[in-house]
Design a protein around this motif. Sequence first.
Motif, PDB file in Angstrom:
ATOM      1  N   MET A   1       0.471  -1.213  -0.390  1.00  0.00           N
ATOM      2  CA  MET A   1       0.130   0.487  -0.083  1.00  0.00           C
ATOM      3  C   MET A   1       0.804   1.053  -0.056  1.00  0.00           C
ATOM      4  SD  MET A   1      -3.143   0.575   2.112  1.00  0.00           S
ATOM      5  CE  MET A   1      -3.867   2.384   2.175  1.00  0.00           C
ATOM      6  N   LEU A   2       2.071   1.066   0.885  1.00  0.00           N
ATOM      7  CA  LEU A   2       2.958   2.303   0.356  1.00  0.00           C
ATOM      8  C   LEU A   2       3.453   2.383  -0.870  1.00  0.00           C
ATOM      9  CD1 LEU A   2       4.844   4.229   2.448  1.00  0.00           C
ATOM     10  CD2 LEU A   2       6.429   2.889   3.345  1.00  0.00           C
ATOM     11  N   VAL A   3       3.742   1.662  -1.467  1.00  0.00           N
ATOM     12  CA  VAL A   3       5.016   1.830  -2.777  1.00  0.00           C
ATOM     13  C   VAL A   3       3.568   2.681  -3.612  1.00  0.00           C
ATOM     14  CG1 VAL A   3       5.186   0.587  -4.704  1.00  0.00           C
ATOM     15  CG2 VAL A   3       5.985  -0.360  -2.549  1.00  0.00           C
ATOM     16  N   ALA A   4       1.889   1.836  -3.564  1.00  0.00           N
ATOM     17  CA  ALA A   4       1.009   2.815  -4.498  1.00  0.00           C
ATOM     18  C   ALA A   4       0.413   3.941  -4.236  1.00  0.00           C
ATOM     19  CB  ALA A   4      -0.925   1.446  -3.839  1.00  0.00           C
ATOM     20  N   THR A   5       0.714   3.903  -2.500  1.00  0.00           N
ATOM     21  CA  THR A   5       0.680   5.598  -2.326  1.00  0.00           C
ATOM     22  C   THR A   5       1.989   6.197  -3.032  1.00  0.00           C
ATOM     23  OG1 THR A   5      -0.009   4.544  -0.512  1.00  0.00           O
ATOM     24  CG2 THR A   5       0.361   7.026  -0.542  1.00  0.00           C
ATOM     25  N   VAL A   6       3.131   5.834  -3.063  1.00  0.00           N
ATOM     26  CA  VAL A   6       4.638   6.437  -3.476  1.00  0.00           C
ATOM     27  C   VAL A   6       3.981   7.211  -4.781  1.00  0.00           C
ATOM     28  CG1 VAL A   6       6.601   6.707  -4.172  1.00  0.00           C
ATOM     29  CG2 VAL A   6       5.754   6.278  -1.638  1.00  0.00           C
TER      30      VAL A   6
ATOM     31  N   ALA B   1      -3.854   2.360 -12.172  1.00  0.00           N
ATOM     32  CA  ALA B   1      -3.069   0.839 -11.943  1.00  0.00           C
ATOM     33  C   ALA B   1      -3.066   1.280  -9.928  1.00  0.00           C
ATOM     34  CB  ALA B   1      -2.147   0.633 -11.996  1.00  0.00           C
ATOM     35  N   ALA B   2      -2.023   2.375  -9.366  1.00  0.00           N
ATOM     36  CA  ALA B   2      -1.324   2.679  -8.314  1.00  0.00           C
ATOM     37  C   ALA B   2      -2.725   2.915  -7.748  1.00  0.00           C
ATOM     38  CB  ALA B   2      -0.558   3.774  -7.905  1.00  0.00           C
ATOM     39  N   VAL B   3      -3.389   4.173  -8.086  1.00  0.00           N
ATOM     40  CA  VAL B   3      -4.448   4.458  -7.049  1.00  0.00           C
ATOM     41  C   VAL B   3      -5.766   3.169  -7.172  1.00  0.00           C
ATOM     42  CG1 VAL B   3      -6.696   5.540  -7.508  1.00  0.00           C
ATOM     43  CG2 VAL B   3      -4.434   6.231  -7.535  1.00  0.00           C
ATOM     44  N   SER B   4      -5.668   2.453  -8.035  1.00  0.00           N
ATOM     45  CA  SER B   4      -6.840   1.155  -8.043  1.00  0.00           C
ATOM     46  C   SER B   4      -6.426   0.500  -6.895  1.00  0.00           C
ATOM     47  CB  SER B   4      -6.733   0.244  -9.412  1.00  0.00           C
ATOM     48  OG  SER B   4      -7.434   0.897 -10.669  1.00  0.00           O
TER      49      SER B   4
ATOM     50  N   LEU C   1      -7.909   1.363  -4.200  1.00  0.00           N
ATOM     51  CA  LEU C   1      -8.565   1.259  -3.677  1.00  0.00           C
ATOM     52  C   LEU C   1      -9.732  -0.589  -3.140  1.00  0.00           C
ATOM     53  CD1 LEU C   1     -10.417   3.698  -6.712  1.00  0.00           C
ATOM     54  CD2 LEU C   1     -10.798   4.228  -4.090  1.00  0.00           C
ATOM     55  N   VAL C   2      -8.827  -0.933  -3.867  1.00  0.00           N
ATOM     56  CA  VAL C   2      -9.198  -2.421  -3.745  1.00  0.00           C
ATOM     57  C   VAL C   2      -8.417  -2.388  -2.118  1.00  0.00           C
ATOM     58  CG1 VAL C   2      -8.211  -4.876  -3.790  1.00  0.00           C
ATOM     59  CG2 VAL C   2      -8.876  -3.462  -5.492  1.00  0.00           C
ATOM     60  N   GLU C   3      -7.649  -2.117  -1.553  1.00  0.00           N
ATOM     61  CA  GLU C   3      -6.837  -2.024  -0.412  1.00  0.00           C
ATOM     62  C   GLU C   3      -7.672  -1.836   0.585  1.00  0.00           C
ATOM     63  OE1 GLU C   3      -4.292  -3.714   1.354  1.00  0.00           O
ATOM     64  OE2 GLU C   3      -3.475  -4.951  -0.491  1.00  0.00           O
ATOM     65  N   ILE C   4      -8.038  -0.601   0.071  1.00  0.00           N
ATOM     66  CA  ILE C   4      -8.369   0.079   1.485  1.00  0.00           C
ATOM     67  C   ILE C   4     -10.727  -0.187   1.636  1.00  0.00           C
ATOM     68  CG2 ILE C   4      -7.835   2.346   2.048  1.00  0.00           C
ATOM     69  CD1 ILE C   4      -9.749   3.918   0.229  1.00  0.00           C
TER      70      ILE C   4
ATOM     71  N   LEU D   1      -3.885  -8.080  -7.315  1.00  0.00           N
ATOM     72  CA  LEU D   1      -2.747  -6.627  -6.816  1.00  0.00           C
ATOM     73  C   LEU D   1      -0.589  -6.349  -7.265  1.00  0.00           C
ATOM     74  CD1 LEU D   1      -4.014  -6.838  -3.256  1.00  0.00           C
ATOM     75  CD2 LEU D   1      -4.585  -4.820  -5.333  1.00  0.00           C
ATOM     76  N   ALA D   2      -0.925  -7.677  -6.869  1.00  0.00           N
ATOM     77  CA  ALA D   2       0.597  -7.651  -7.248  1.00  0.00           C
ATOM     78  C   ALA D   2       0.749  -7.800  -8.738  1.00  0.00           C
ATOM     79  CB  ALA D   2       1.274  -9.578  -7.610  1.00  0.00           C
TER      80      ALA D   2
END
Length: 162
Positions: free
Chosen positions: A1-6, A61-64, A67-70, A84-85
């Motif tokens: 989740m951290l990598v997707a946020t960055v 892709a990162a925002v998706s 969204l799936v995580e939260i 997710l991967a």
Amino acid sequence: MLVATVIASVTFQAGLNPPGGVWQQDSENGTEAAGTSILLSKHSDIGYHYFLNFNTVSFVAAVSVLLVEISGLPVRYKFFIWLLALTMIIAIWAMAVAYFNALYLVNPTYLVGIYLADIFSVVLLAAGAVHIIRLLFWIGKLLLKFVLWLITKHPANDAVNV
């Protein structure tokens, strides 16, 4: 989740503040409007649009993933983890391609970036292919288990009843 946020933050910033900057005021001859990308008018539309397209793919892709995580979907299942991967592989690949494209737009004489982009694309495509092959093996194992369950739990009725 951290990598997707960055990744989402970096691609958002690159989309709103493109490499080379934006025009601060309208030009006198009316060809450039304030707030539009300088590279859009100085280079061909194709190169700049490649940058924007790959940057947008990475952002989406990162925002998706976020969204799936939260959202509370059950990410404990193998398929969701696989999805997710794969989405993160796509986000990283698109961000890298956008970076190398922006590097070329800003400095067209720096050809090392083009070769590195090709090498990086091959590595990430290989990682994606391995990831998809792993999914196919997992689905194959599930199908094999299902077929074996059907055979053992539901014997054929071709035996002669005595």
